[in-house]
Write a protein that holds these residues in place. Structure first.
Motif, PDB file in Angstrom:
ATOM      1  N   LEU A  95       0.843  -1.189   0.000  1.00 34.92           N
ATOM      2  CA  LEU A  95       0.000   0.000   0.000  1.00 34.92           C
ATOM      3  C   LEU A  95       0.878   1.238   0.000  1.00 34.92           C
ATOM      4  N   VAL A  96       0.545   2.165  -0.862  1.00 30.59           N
ATOM      5  CA  VAL A  96       1.296   3.415  -0.934  1.00 30.59           C
ATOM      6  C   VAL A  96       0.337   4.574  -0.745  1.00 30.59           C
ATOM      7  N   ASN A  97       0.869   5.643  -0.250  1.00 30.05           N
ATOM      8  CA  ASN A  97       0.095   6.842  -0.021  1.00 30.05           C
ATOM      9  C   ASN A  97       0.321   7.783  -1.207  1.00 30.05           C
ATOM     10  N   PRO A  98      -0.706   8.025  -2.040  1.00 29.68           N
ATOM     11  CA  PRO A  98      -0.527   8.912  -3.194  1.00 29.68           C
ATOM     12  C   PRO A  98      -0.021  10.304  -2.816  1.00 29.68           C
ATOM     13  N   ASP A 121      -6.244   6.817  -6.314  1.00 34.22           N
ATOM     14  CA  ASP A 121      -4.950   6.894  -6.998  1.00 34.22           C
ATOM     15  C   ASP A 121      -4.639   8.251  -7.612  1.00 34.22           C
ATOM     16  N   ARG A 122      -5.363   9.291  -7.230  1.00 36.87           N
ATOM     17  CA  ARG A 122      -5.122  10.601  -7.837  1.00 36.87           C
ATOM     18  C   ARG A 122      -4.841  11.672  -6.790  1.00 36.87           C
ATOM     19  N   GLY A 132       0.340   4.863  -8.736  1.00 35.07           N
ATOM     20  CA  GLY A 132       0.179   3.408  -8.691  1.00 35.07           C
ATOM     21  C   GLY A 132       1.138   2.841  -7.672  1.00 35.07           C
ATOM     22  N   PRO A 133       1.110   1.528  -7.466  1.00 36.95           N
ATOM     23  CA  PRO A 133       1.973   0.923  -6.458  1.00 36.95           C
ATOM     24  C   PRO A 133       3.461   1.067  -6.743  1.00 36.95           C
ATOM     25  N   ASP A 134       3.824   1.311  -8.025  1.00 31.68           N
ATOM     26  CA  ASP A 134       5.229   1.425  -8.379  1.00 31.68           C
ATOM     27  C   ASP A 134       5.668   2.857  -8.650  1.00 31.68           C
TER      28      ASP A 134
END
Length: 123
Positions: free
Chosen positions: A6-9, A79-80, A116-118
């Motif tokens: 999980l990533v924080n946008p 994701d934005r 995105g995750p990457d």
């Protein structure tokens, strides 16, 4: 295989803007996911990491005191990120066929960033 961490946008976007402000092209480029693109009114359409590196070099060469003031930044959906900014500096070198003028630039802007995750998928 995608990175499912999980990533924080907002954190991704802040790292990107911080790297711009430090003029660290390597970190700016590392914030993008493979195949990620950047687009602004002077790029002629979306560009990938290879072209973005050259673009950053040309921009920072033409505007050696270029800086950004980051305004409000908001996560919009999963994701934005929407981010307001103001670019300021002086043109002391050629840029996109324009000769150096020494004149100040003070330009408001707004980025729509898809993450995105990457990394960043599109700016």
């Amino acid at each position: 295989m995608l990175n499912t961490t999980l990533v924080n946008p907002l954190a991704q976007a802040r790292r990107y803007f911080d790297a711009w402000r430090r003029r660290d092209a390597g970190v700016v480029l590392s914030t993008f996911a493979p195949g990620g693109t950047y687009d602004d009114p002077t790029t002629g359409g979306p560009i990938g990491a290879d072209a973005l590196g050259g673009y950053l070099d040309a921009l920072w060469s033409a505007f050696p005191d270029l800086d950004f003031t980051l305004g409000e930044m908001h996560r919009v959906g999963d994701d934005r990120v929407h981010a307001e900014w103001r670019m300021h500096g002086h043109q002391h070198g050629p840029f996109r066929g324009l000769p150096p003028t020494g004149r100040a630039v003070d330009l408001p802007g707004f980025d729509v960033i898809r993450t995105g995750p990457d990394g960043l998928c599109a700016v």
